[in-house]
Design a protein around this motif. Structure first.
Motif, PDB file in Angstrom:
ATOM      1  N   LEU A  42       0.825  -1.188   0.000  1.00 39.10           N
ATOM      2  CA  LEU A  42       0.000   0.000   0.000  1.00 39.10           C
ATOM      3  C   LEU A  42       0.864   1.244   0.000  1.00 39.10           C
ATOM      4  O   LEU A  42       1.912   1.283   0.628  1.00 39.10           O
ATOM      5  N   THR A  43       0.428   2.210  -0.784  1.00 42.50           N
ATOM      6  CA  THR A  43       1.122   3.484  -0.764  1.00 42.50           C
ATOM      7  C   THR A  43       0.316   4.414   0.131  1.00 42.50           C
ATOM      8  O   THR A  43      -0.902   4.290   0.236  1.00 42.50           O
ATOM      9  N   THR A  44       1.006   5.300   0.768  1.00 42.27           N
ATOM     10  CA  THR A  44       0.292   6.231   1.629  1.00 42.27           C
ATOM     11  C   THR A  44       1.158   7.443   1.886  1.00 42.27           C
ATOM     12  O   THR A  44       2.377   7.383   1.788  1.00 42.27           O
ATOM     13  N   GLN A  45       0.513   8.557   2.146  1.00 40.02           N
ATOM     14  CA  GLN A  45       1.289   9.689   2.628  1.00 40.02           C
ATOM     15  C   GLN A  45       0.981   9.932   4.098  1.00 40.02           C
ATOM     16  O   GLN A  45       1.445  10.890   4.685  1.00 40.02           O
ATOM     17  N   TYR A  46       0.163   9.044   4.656  1.00 43.05           N
ATOM     18  CA  TYR A  46      -0.144   9.166   6.071  1.00 43.05           C
ATOM     19  C   TYR A  46       0.765   8.252   6.862  1.00 43.05           C
ATOM     20  O   TYR A  46       0.730   7.035   6.725  1.00 43.05           O
ATOM     21  N   LEU A  47       1.583   8.866   7.693  1.00 45.32           N
ATOM     22  CA  LEU A  47       2.556   8.118   8.464  1.00 45.32           C
ATOM     23  C   LEU A  47       1.856   7.159   9.401  1.00 45.32           C
ATOM     24  O   LEU A  47       2.273   6.027   9.585  1.00 45.32           O
ATOM     25  N   GLU A  48       0.756   7.598   9.951  1.00 38.84           N
ATOM     26  CA  GLU A  48       0.039   6.760  10.889  1.00 38.84           C
ATOM     27  C   GLU A  48      -0.427   5.473  10.217  1.00 38.84           C
ATOM     28  O   GLU A  48      -0.393   4.392  10.786  1.00 38.84           O
TER      29      GLU A  48
END
Lengths: 282, 341
Positions: B200-206
């Motif tokens: 999964l790609t994400t820009q949310y660190l959480e």
């Protein structure tokens, strides 16, 4: 509590076996989807129902009295409107394709183990279905206002077949426009400024033979739509006598329509497939 | 005993990237990216907008051809055998690409029949998926009337219709409200428990912290760090002791008391908060006993470990979500992981 010790994770659900279906089945699925769209949004059919009916009424009753077609104008007009409706097949394809491209639907299809061609073939077939609904509506309207097919069954069917053949050629233009243009608005813009006038600059609503200056008449008579209209008028017995000085295609309209349709397909199909592939690869 | 000629199940990495490069003209979007994801694990591809995450996923899912390098999904090469890749993976793109003029059930049927599932199988799986993603009640409603969260869930359900072993999710929770996000996370955990491999790609660190076994941090198309969430956090330095006093007028006294036990103290008067670098839990206990014997009333006292946001700051010298702060991502609160113990 202790009972949980030693139990393993639930067995994964059996994974179904993916056996991609044949091309015909893929195309059928795409057609099913597009036809569902028409059923969910009957207003999508406005371009092949209300609009041509409006044109029939407008031309038959408003302009018809002033246009001398050489025969009963309403009978002469109907094949013209049908040819216009069929020409607009390209519009249906282009809008549908641009929408799917912009919404990422095409990418999703491309991530599946299916043939890329099936998407375009599905689009083409559903667009022919779409336009055919329009032809049926036109025929019904025509029968109400006094249009008749005066020739036999075979010639009647041949006329409808020519309409479909020409519609098929137009679909390639739609795929080209839908792949090359980025937004639905751009597609609509091109269609209304280019294709719409082209359907008038032909032997559709007013006889091309009466158009002046002379070059305009030449353009109109060489317009493939004029060949198509002349062909179905002759097949159905709705044609007026041909002016002897008419352009060559109108003297052999059935052959011309077939040649035009094949030639347009041969030119537009590679171009449109290239445009589609370019749009969907980076 | 029974010697059926069934091929041995593939045991190698579910996903492999080998020196993937993608150039668009002069611009290098992905620059020599290599990694491997073991079966049944979750890899988080973390990075700001424009870091090359989506381009990487597009190359791995056969949507975009690598300029050089290659990738394998379930052992199949994306360049030489794209159809086998497409048979073994599911993809949920950034925008919900469900058909909004079809019902939820019809969307599942559309994809299911393109995968060649039998009608019976399709009905069974559709029912299961609609139930699992809590859209059973809306299964026969047109997607146009779905909420954003429902669309996202349906989008994911559609990707699962053929139960792929490998699932690519490109920013799966972008645009979701916090509750839908947490719900989606728990669904994804269930999938992993069933043996699905997830990228999964994400820009949310959480999000990366919550879901991923390993995280790859990308920036400007390059991998700049790699490790488990804990490893990455450890790398960015010391933990901090955070004390919140109850009454603002006691802040100065508290600061003096704390300063006699730690190296340095940072004061945030607005939050009535004192922060000090510490070695670990032992320091926190020691300070806690000191304050227990004092008259100062505390709201809170705890250890704050570095968040992934700190990690990103440490690695790149800037915040993860600062790069495109002008666009719609700005509305999203910086997903700083609070881990006060």
């Amino acid at each position: 509590m202790t009972s949980t010790i030693g139990t393993t994770a639930p067995a994964p659900a059996a994974r179904p076996i993916v056996t991609p279906p044949g091309l015909a089945s893929q195309v059928r699925t795409h057609v099913w989807r597009n036809v569902k769209h028409i059923r969910r949004m009957p207003e999508m059919l406005a371009d092949v129902t209300f609009q041509p009916v409006m044109f029939v009424v407008l031309f038959a009753y408003v302009f018809g009295g002033s246009i001398n077609a050489g025969v009963n104008y309403r009978e002469w007009l109907l094949p013209g409107i049908m040819a216009q409706t069929m020409t607009f097949s390209c519009f249906v394809v282009a809008v549908g394709l641009t929408n799917d491209l912009n919404k990422g639907v095409i990418d999703r299809f491309r991530s599946l183990p299916i043939s890329r061609a099936s998407v375009l073939m599905g689009r083409s077939i559903s667009s022919l279905i779409h336009s055919s609904i329009g032809i049926v509506v036109m025929a019904g309207t025509g029968l109400v206002i006094g249009w008749r097919i005066h020739e036999g069954f075979t010639r009647a069917v041949l006329g409808f077949a020519l309409l479909l053949l020409f519609g098929f050629a137009m679909i390639w233009f739609g795929i080209l426009a839908g792949s090359a243009l980025k937004t639905v608005e751009a597609v609509q813009g091109v269609m209304f400024t280019a294709v719409f006038p082209l359907t008038f600059l032909a032997d559709t609503f007013a006889p091309a033979a009466n158009m002046s200056p002379a070059w305009l008449r030449t353009v109109a008579e060489w317009n493939p739509i004029s060949s198509l209209v002349r062909a179905i008028r002759e097949l159905w017995g709705n044609a007026a006598p041909l002016a002897p000085d008419s352009a060559l295609p109108l003297h052999h309209p059935v052959e011309s329509t077939i040649i035009w349709s094949v030639a347009l397909t041969l030119v537009l199909a590679p171009l449109s497939i290239r445009a589609f592939n370019r749009r969907t690869s980076d | 005993m029974t010697l059926h000629a069934t091929p041995a199940p593939y045991r190698g990495p579910a996903i492999e990237a080998e020196h993937l490069v993608k150039r668009f003209g002069e611009m290098t979007a992905v620059d020599d990216v290599s990694f491997a994801v073991p079966q049944g694990s979750v890899l988080g591809l973390l990075g700001p907008n424009g870091a090359g995450k989506t381009t990487t996923v597009r190359m791995m899912t056969t949507l975009s051809r690598p300029t050089s390098g290659t990738a394998r999904v379930a052992g199949h090469d994306v360049i030489s055998d794209p159809d086998a890749v497409r048979r073994s993976m599911g993809l949920t793109g950034q925008a919900a690409t469900v058909d909004e003029f079809l019902t939820g059930r019809e969307n599942l049927r559309l994809m299911g029949s393109l995968y060649g599932l039998s009608r019976r199988e399709m009905t069974r799986i559709s029912d299961e998926l609609l139930e699992r993603f809590s859209i059973a009640d809306a299964g026969d409603k047109v997607v146009k009337d779905y909420s954003g969260g429902m669309r996202r869930r349906l989008d994911l359900a559609v990707s699962l219709i053929a139960a792929p072993r490998v699932l690519f999710l490109d920013e799966p929770t972008t645009g979701l409200d916090p509750r839908s996000r947490v719900e989606l996370w728990s669904t994804l955990r269930e999938l992993v428990a069933d043996g699905t491999t997830l990228l999964l790609t994400t820009q949310y660190l959480e999000e990366a912290d919550q879901l991923a076994d390993r995280i790859i941090v990308v920036d400007h198309g390059r991998i700049i760090a790699e490790g488990t969430p804990l490893e990455l956090k450890d790398r960015s330095g010391a933990a901090a002791l955070v004390i919140t006093v109850s009454h603002a007028h006691e802040l100065v006294a508290a600061q003096a008391l704390l300063a006699s036990h730690v190296r340095e103290v940072h004061v945030d008067p607005g939050a009535r908060q004192l922060t000090a670098p510490v070695e670990g839990l032992a320091d926190v206990m020691r300070v806690a006993r000191v304050f227990e014997q004092s008259e100062i009333v505390l709201d809170d006292l705890g250890l704050k470990r570095p968040s992934l946001d700190d990690v990103f700051l440490h690695l790149t010298g800037r915040r993860a979500e600062s790069e495109e702060s002008a666009d719609d991502q700005a509305a999203e609160p910086a997903a700083v992981m609070e881990e006060v113990r």
